[in-house]
Design an enzyme around this catalytic site. Structure first.
Site, short mmCIF file in Angstrom:
data_model
loop_
_atom_site.label_atom_id
_atom_site.label_comp_id
_atom_site.label_asym_id
_atom_site.label_seq_id
_atom_site.Cartn_x
_atom_site.Cartn_y
_atom_site.Cartn_z
N CYS A 275 -23.50 31.76 -46.62
CA CYS A 275 -22.99 32.98 -47.28
C CYS A 275 -21.53 32.84 -47.69
O CYS A 275 -20.81 33.83 -47.79
CB CYS A 275 -23.19 34.19 -46.38
N ASN A 388 -30.64 23.24 -47.72
CA ASN A 388 -29.81 23.20 -46.51
C ASN A 388 -29.30 21.78 -46.25
O ASN A 388 -28.88 21.47 -45.13
CB ASN A 388 -30.61 23.74 -45.31
#
Ligand code: SPV
Ligand code: MN
Length: 629
Positions: A275, A388
């Site tokens: 984020c 990721n």
């Protein structure tokens, strides 16, 4: 050490390695090692001290064992995790709970005895035929009241190598703290591997946290967030320990923001995974202390923070030369770094989604040989790199590194920021009214959409207090109380803010560009130093248009129009009211929640309801202009 321990260790370790352990002289360490070497039953053991020859042995072992491969740029390697082991595994990660103790249902727990029985079925002989690596690190700077020594046992040279880039050396710190040192213990085995060096037995993937013994067990997994003991596993132990001792462990960056006349004001910032935490800490022209985990202590009425780590395990997706010059530069210089789960071309170049340039037509990635359009066993198209996918690198490689990064006293914190991935509710930046409003409404009421950093569906709005829910080892209510108490009686507590980089307009478009965040931090820096006014709204204090406009111009060379301001800073009353309802309902079902939580939530609801009556569902910031403070 007792004769039996000495005999056992000497036999297992050999003379040289035995001497290294003897040099530490800590009886509980010896006892721990004797017990687990026996259970894990490795063929060989290597003890790594702080000496460079020992560290070099680990680096070379990662290559020799095929856990890492060299890339074209000297010092760079790549590592792959099992295709289905690319993120934190929340389902199989549990806090072991002793009989009679309780934790909230939002935290995954397992009865301690059941968990220990389970893991002690998996551990015996798991390192048969392998080499056990023993490494010593220090969480936080060494020689400091923040320092926590930690020992890692692993059969993965990739894990041991990553930790070398990410943590401060700890062999000497163990010696400094002497025989009474309270240290953390991590036991990891990747279990059996296939020919691609990928975990074979994911059904036996476990991460069990035993708070009673300050020990974490971790088996049959490779992804760093599950295996690098000192990262998210140590965080659970540290939250528990800090709760007993009156200090905080937070999922926070630490950075210095430059104000007028080169003034440096330090901030911490809590964001969920993926984020924007690292990209915030990497803002050009500002100073990074840390990008993921901080310890906070009160010292003489000041809040002081340290980076628990000394390197970053950063998201690689989206990094490009324009938006991320500092990271880009570090990635293209001959620094020691480990990529994970990216695409490597036949000429050993690294490629990831969002990198400058064309997508290569072939290469190797976390799925094996890769070509555009390749699908996995579920029919899903495999992107060139995993969302990721990461890179592990020392902070020393970053030109924005703050000189105080290893200061044993930490840095003095002026502001604390909370941010999540929020499409429709929170405005881009807002200051809390005071400490309690900040901790509860900005921190404890945080919600964020799930991301690829954990296994499972992305994009689901979830409650994530202080961005720390995944790592809590104490009841949420107790954790919130610890935060409240921490700043309650400080004569000049840090100011608390919220930010939201992900707000959308009515057409579903992001209202901000990636680097707009820089302006929010410059504004917060001015607020901490009382140099600009703000406008009071029902949800907090917001910037004046007149203050943002010149900042956008001078820093980003952007024209910030009244229309931009209106769109970004309109208070979304109905969305805020719905959020208060969701959060109040959650806290009603949690344990030990301090009454302040409900008071703050009620007060915010009341302010919003009267604003709704007076102004309607959306309040223009220009309407509130008169509430200048
Ligand atoms: C995060 O997911 O918050 C990270 C990476 O910082 S991990 O090590 O997986 O936790
Ligand atoms: Mn993190």
């Amino acid at each position: 050490m007792p004769h039996s321990h000495e005999q056992s260790l000497k036999e297992r370790l050999g003379e040289d390695n035995f001497k290294k352990i003897q040099g530490i002289g800590n009886p509980s360490l010896n006892e721990f090692l004797v017990k687990f070497i026996e259970i894990l039953n490795p063929e060989k053991v290597f003890v790594c001290t702080d000496e460079s020859a020992d560290i070099q042995y680990i680096r070379e072992k990662a290559l020799r064992d095929g856990e890492e491969q060299e890339l074209a740029i000297p010092g760079q390697t790549v590592h792959y995790d099992n295709y289905f082991d690319q993120a934190r595994d929340k389902k199989n990660t549990a806090i072991l709970l002793p009989k009679g103790k309780r934790l909230d249902r939002v935290i995954t727990t397992l009865d301690r005895e059941t968990g220990l029985n389970d893991i002690f079925q998996i551990l015996p002989n798991i390192m048969k035929g392998k080499e056990l690596l023993i490494r010593f690190f220090c969480l936080g700077p060494t020689n400091s009241h923040f320092s926590i020594p930690a020992v890692q046992l692993t059969d993965s040279a990739y894990v041991a190598h990553s930790e070398d880039l990410l943590y401060r050396k700890g062999y000497q710190e163990f010696i400094r703290q002497g025989s009474g040192a309270r240290f953390f213990k991590f036991i990891h085995s990747q279990g059996e591997l296939d020919e691609r060096k990928s975990c074979k037995n994911l059904d036996q993937r476990r991460v069990y946290i035993d708070l009673e013994e300050d020990t974490v067990y971790c088996t049959n997994t490779q992804y760093g967030g599950n295996t690098i003991g000192l990262k998210k596993l140590a965080m659970r132990l540290a939250i528990n320990r800090g709760s007993q001792e009156g200090w905080l462990t937070e999922h926070m960056l630490v950075m210095g923001i430059r104000g007028p006349q080169n003034r440096l004001t330090y901030f911490t910032g809590a964001f969920p995974s993926l984020c924007g935490k690292t990209s915030t800490a990497m803002l050009e022209g500002e100073n990074i202390v840390g990008d993921d985990i901080a310890y906070l202590r009160k010292v003489k009425d000041e809040v002081r923070a340290v980076n628990v780590e000394r390197g970053i395990f950063g998201i690689i997706m989206g990094i490009n030369s324009k938006d991320d010059p500092i990271q880009w530069n570090a990635l293209h210089s001959p620094n020691e770094l480990i990529y994970s789960n990216i695409l490597v071309t036949p000429d050993k170049q690294a490629f990831w989604m969002g990198k400058d340039g064309e997508i290569p037509s072939k290469g190797y990635n976390h799925s094996g040989e890769w070509y555009p359009g390749k699908t996995d066993s579920t029919g899903k198209e495999i992107p060139p790199s995993h969302p990721n996918g990461r890179f592990t690198i020392s902070l020393e490689a970053m030109r924005n590194l703050d000189p105080a990064v290893n200061d044993p006293h930490g840095v003095k914190i002026g502001g604390i920021v909370y941010g999540g991935r929020d499409a429709d509710t929170s405005i881009p930046v807002e200051e809390a009214f005071n400490w309690s409003h900040g901790i509860i409404i900005k921190g404890a009421a945080l919600e964020s959409e799930t991301t690829a950093a954990t296994l499972g569906k992305a994009g689901v709005r979830e409650f994530n207090p202080m961005s720390n829910l995944d790592f809590l080892s104490i009841p949420v209510g107790k954790y919130v109380l610890n935060n409240l108490d921490f700043g309650r009686n400080l004569p000049a507590a840090p100011k608390i803010f919220s930010v939201n980089y992900f707000l959308l307009d009515h057409h579903g478009k992001f209202l901000n560009e990636k680097n707009d965040k820089k302006i929010w931090y410059k504004w917060m820096e001015l607020r901490v130093n009382r140099e600009v006014d703000a406008i009071q709204t029902p949800t907090g204090r917001i910037p004046l248009y007149e203050d943002l406009k010149p900042l956008f111009k001078s820093i980003l060379n952007k024209t910030f129009t009244e229309q931009n301001y209106l769109q970004m800073f309109t208070i979304r009353v109905q969305e805020n009211l719905s959020k208060i309802e969701r959060i109040s309902e959650i806290y009603r079902n949690l344990l030990d929640v301090p009454s302040d939580v409900f008071h703050e939530l009620d007060a915010q609801r009341t302010r919003l309801q009267s604003a709704l009556k007076r102004f309607g569902k959306y309040i223009s910031p220009f309407t509130l202009r008169g509430n200048r403070i």
